[in-house]
Design a protein around this motif. Structure first.
Motif, PDB file in Angstrom:
ATOM      1  N   ASP A  14       0.837  -1.194   0.000  1.00  0.00           N
ATOM      2  CA  ASP A  14       0.000   0.000   0.000  1.00  0.00           C
ATOM      3  C   ASP A  14       0.877   1.251   0.000  1.00  0.00           C
ATOM      4  O   ASP A  14       1.768   1.375   0.837  1.00  0.00           O
ATOM      5  CB  ASP A  14      -0.898   0.013   1.235  1.00  0.00           C
ATOM      6  CG  ASP A  14      -1.788  -1.224   1.302  1.00  0.00           C
ATOM      7  OD1 ASP A  14      -2.230  -1.681   0.234  1.00  0.00           O
ATOM      8  OD2 ASP A  14      -2.029  -1.731   2.413  1.00  0.00           O
ATOM      9  N   VAL A  15       0.608   2.173  -0.926  1.00  0.00           N
ATOM     10  CA  VAL A  15       1.409   3.389  -1.072  1.00  0.00           C
ATOM     11  C   VAL A  15       0.501   4.598  -0.850  1.00  0.00           C
ATOM     12  O   VAL A  15      -0.582   4.683  -1.427  1.00  0.00           O
ATOM     13  CB  VAL A  15       2.057   3.463  -2.471  1.00  0.00           C
ATOM     14  CG1 VAL A  15       2.859   4.738  -2.643  1.00  0.00           C
ATOM     15  CG2 VAL A  15       2.934   2.242  -2.704  1.00  0.00           C
ATOM     16  N   TYR A  16       0.974   5.535  -0.004  1.00  0.00           N
ATOM     17  CA  TYR A  16       0.201   6.733   0.321  1.00  0.00           C
ATOM     18  C   TYR A  16       1.095   7.964   0.190  1.00  0.00           C
ATOM     19  O   TYR A  16       2.272   7.901   0.548  1.00  0.00           O
ATOM     20  CB  TYR A  16      -0.328   6.659   1.754  1.00  0.00           C
ATOM     21  CG  TYR A  16      -1.203   5.460   2.002  1.00  0.00           C
ATOM     22  CD1 TYR A  16      -2.534   5.471   1.626  1.00  0.00           C
ATOM     23  CD2 TYR A  16      -0.687   4.311   2.589  1.00  0.00           C
ATOM     24  CE1 TYR A  16      -3.349   4.367   1.842  1.00  0.00           C
ATOM     25  CE2 TYR A  16      -1.494   3.206   2.808  1.00  0.00           C
ATOM     26  CZ  TYR A  16      -2.823   3.234   2.434  1.00  0.00           C
ATOM     27  OH  TYR A  16      -3.616   2.144   2.637  1.00  0.00           O
ATOM     28  N   PRO A  17       0.542   9.079  -0.266  1.00  0.00           N
ATOM     29  CA  PRO A  17       1.358  10.301  -0.335  1.00  0.00           C
ATOM     30  C   PRO A  17       1.643  10.831   1.066  1.00  0.00           C
ATOM     31  O   PRO A  17       0.831  10.675   1.988  1.00  0.00           O
ATOM     32  CB  PRO A  17       0.480  11.275  -1.120  1.00  0.00           C
ATOM     33  CG  PRO A  17      -0.911  10.768  -0.956  1.00  0.00           C
ATOM     34  CD  PRO A  17      -0.816   9.283  -0.760  1.00  0.00           C
ATOM     35  N   PHE A  18       2.815  11.439   1.227  1.00  0.00           N
ATOM     36  CA  PHE A  18       3.112  12.140   2.469  1.00  0.00           C
ATOM     37  C   PHE A  18       2.117  13.285   2.617  1.00  0.00           C
ATOM     38  O   PHE A  18       1.636  13.837   1.613  1.00  0.00           O
ATOM     39  CB  PHE A  18       4.526  12.747   2.434  1.00  0.00           C
ATOM     40  CG  PHE A  18       5.625  11.775   2.787  1.00  0.00           C
ATOM     41  CD1 PHE A  18       5.671  11.163   4.025  1.00  0.00           C
ATOM     42  CD2 PHE A  18       6.627  11.503   1.884  1.00  0.00           C
ATOM     43  CE1 PHE A  18       6.699  10.294   4.363  1.00  0.00           C
ATOM     44  CE2 PHE A  18       7.658  10.645   2.200  1.00  0.00           C
ATOM     45  CZ  PHE A  18       7.688  10.034   3.444  1.00  0.00           C
ATOM     46  N   SER A  19       1.856  13.673   3.847  1.00  0.00           N
ATOM     47  CA  SER A  19       1.010  14.847   4.080  1.00  0.00           C
ATOM     48  C   SER A  19       1.758  16.079   3.586  1.00  0.00           C
ATOM     49  O   SER A  19       2.968  16.043   3.354  1.00  0.00           O
ATOM     50  CB  SER A  19       0.691  14.984   5.568  1.00  0.00           C
ATOM     51  OG  SER A  19       1.869  15.331   6.283  1.00  0.00           O
ATOM     52  N   GLU A  20       1.043  17.185   3.425  1.00  0.00           N
ATOM     53  CA  GLU A  20       1.680  18.431   2.971  1.00  0.00           C
ATOM     54  C   GLU A  20       2.829  18.821   3.894  1.00  0.00           C
ATOM     55  O   GLU A  20       3.877  19.276   3.444  1.00  0.00           O
ATOM     56  CB  GLU A  20       0.652  19.562   2.885  1.00  0.00           C
ATOM     57  CG  GLU A  20      -0.265  19.449   1.676  1.00  0.00           C
ATOM     58  CD  GLU A  20       0.494  19.462   0.353  1.00  0.00           C
ATOM     59  OE1 GLU A  20       1.460  20.246   0.185  1.00  0.00           O
ATOM     60  OE2 GLU A  20       0.128  18.666  -0.532  1.00  0.00           O
ATOM     61  N   TYR A  47       6.172  13.051  -2.808  1.00  0.00           N
ATOM     62  CA  TYR A  47       6.792  11.931  -2.117  1.00  0.00           C
ATOM     63  C   TYR A  47       5.718  11.040  -1.518  1.00  0.00           C
ATOM     64  O   TYR A  47       4.688  11.525  -1.038  1.00  0.00           O
ATOM     65  CB  TYR A  47       7.742  12.435  -1.034  1.00  0.00           C
ATOM     66  CG  TYR A  47       8.884  13.223  -1.624  1.00  0.00           C
ATOM     67  CD1 TYR A  47      10.047  12.592  -2.019  1.00  0.00           C
ATOM     68  CD2 TYR A  47       8.780  14.595  -1.819  1.00  0.00           C
ATOM     69  CE1 TYR A  47      11.088  13.308  -2.585  1.00  0.00           C
ATOM     70  CE2 TYR A  47       9.816  15.318  -2.382  1.00  0.00           C
ATOM     71  CZ  TYR A  47      10.961  14.671  -2.763  1.00  0.00           C
ATOM     72  OH  TYR A  47      11.988  15.366  -3.328  1.00  0.00           O
ATOM     73  N   PHE A  48       6.007   9.730  -1.520  1.00  0.00           N
ATOM     74  CA  PHE A  48       5.054   8.742  -1.046  1.00  0.00           C
ATOM     75  C   PHE A  48       5.720   7.819  -0.040  1.00  0.00           C
ATOM     76  O   PHE A  48       6.942   7.679  -0.017  1.00  0.00           O
ATOM     77  CB  PHE A  48       4.533   7.907  -2.221  1.00  0.00           C
ATOM     78  CG  PHE A  48       3.699   8.701  -3.181  1.00  0.00           C
ATOM     79  CD1 PHE A  48       2.320   8.609  -3.142  1.00  0.00           C
ATOM     80  CD2 PHE A  48       4.291   9.532  -4.124  1.00  0.00           C
ATOM     81  CE1 PHE A  48       1.544   9.338  -4.027  1.00  0.00           C
ATOM     82  CE2 PHE A  48       3.521  10.260  -5.008  1.00  0.00           C
ATOM     83  CZ  PHE A  48       2.145  10.165  -4.956  1.00  0.00           C
ATOM     84  N   ARG A  49       4.920   7.172   0.759  1.00  0.00           N
ATOM     85  CA  ARG A  49       5.384   6.208   1.754  1.00  0.00           C
ATOM     86  C   ARG A  49       4.689   4.883   1.477  1.00  0.00           C
ATOM     87  O   ARG A  49       3.485   4.842   1.236  1.00  0.00           O
ATOM     88  CB  ARG A  49       5.002   6.698   3.147  1.00  0.00           C
ATOM     89  CG  ARG A  49       5.194   5.669   4.236  1.00  0.00           C
ATOM     90  CD  ARG A  49       4.727   6.182   5.599  1.00  0.00           C
ATOM     91  NE  ARG A  49       5.661   7.205   6.044  1.00  0.00           N
ATOM     92  CZ  ARG A  49       5.307   8.450   6.390  1.00  0.00           C
ATOM     93  NH1 ARG A  49       4.053   8.826   6.345  1.00  0.00           N
ATOM     94  NH2 ARG A  49       6.211   9.309   6.784  1.00  0.00           N
ATOM     95  N   MET A  50       5.478   3.809   1.504  1.00  0.00           N
ATOM     96  CA  MET A  50       4.876   2.486   1.367  1.00  0.00           C
ATOM     97  C   MET A  50       4.636   1.930   2.759  1.00  0.00           C
ATOM     98  O   MET A  50       5.521   1.934   3.606  1.00  0.00           O
ATOM     99  CB  MET A  50       5.766   1.529   0.584  1.00  0.00           C
ATOM    100  CG  MET A  50       5.155   0.122   0.480  1.00  0.00           C
ATOM    101  SD  MET A  50       6.109  -1.001  -0.538  1.00  0.00           S
ATOM    102  CE  MET A  50       5.566  -0.486  -2.153  1.00  0.00           C
TER     103      MET A  50
END
Length: 145
Positions: A14-20, A47-50
């Motif tokens: 699962d990949v999600y973008p970093f918050s602002e 930038y994203f976080r897995m």
């Protein structure tokens, strides 16, 4: 151009973008590691976080491919040699040993170049060029460190 054959891995999850708020921090981390990176060319670079890695596929080159057990992977610790300046150690070792290594290998056949390309506690990898590029792998008899 010749491309080195190096191990690589595909992570699935699962990949999600970093918050602002985290985007600026992540960009600083990226620039610190890649000062000449391409991110400045793109206005919409994010930038994203897995999270929750579900599968890992390893490609080691020379026909070595395998699915890696996620739980086993998550339990591993980084290799001490690799995290304690592996690239710096390679530069120093090549400065000292590249020429003698090339001369040693050239005693059997003509060698254009030889260099250590990776080192960890299990062994070293050497790239040898004899018109074409060859890769040699030397395992240590016992784990170092």
């Amino acid at each position: 151009m010749e491309w080195p054959i190096e191990a690589r891995v595909t992570l699935l999850g699962d990949v999600y973008p970093f918050s602002e708020d985290e985007q600026e921090w992540a960009h600083k981390q990226y620039i610190a590691k890649h000062p000449h990176g391409l991110s400045e060319q793109w206005g919409n670079f994010h930038y994203f976080r897995m999270q929750n890695i579900s599968d890992i596929y390893f490609i080691g080159g020379f026909g070595t491919v395998a699915w890696v057990d996620v739980k086993e992977y998550e339990a591993l610790q980084p290799d001490k040699i690799a995290i304690d300046g592996g690239e710096h150690n390679l530069k120093e070792l090549n400065a000292i040993f590249s020429k003698p290594l090339r001369e040693l290998l050239a005693s059997e056949s003509e060698v254009d170049d030889a260099a250590l390309i990776s080192i960890d506690s299990k062994g070293i990898d050497v790239r040898v060029r004899q018109g074409v590029v060859w890769f040699l792998f030397f395992d240590f008899l016992a784990k170092v460190l």
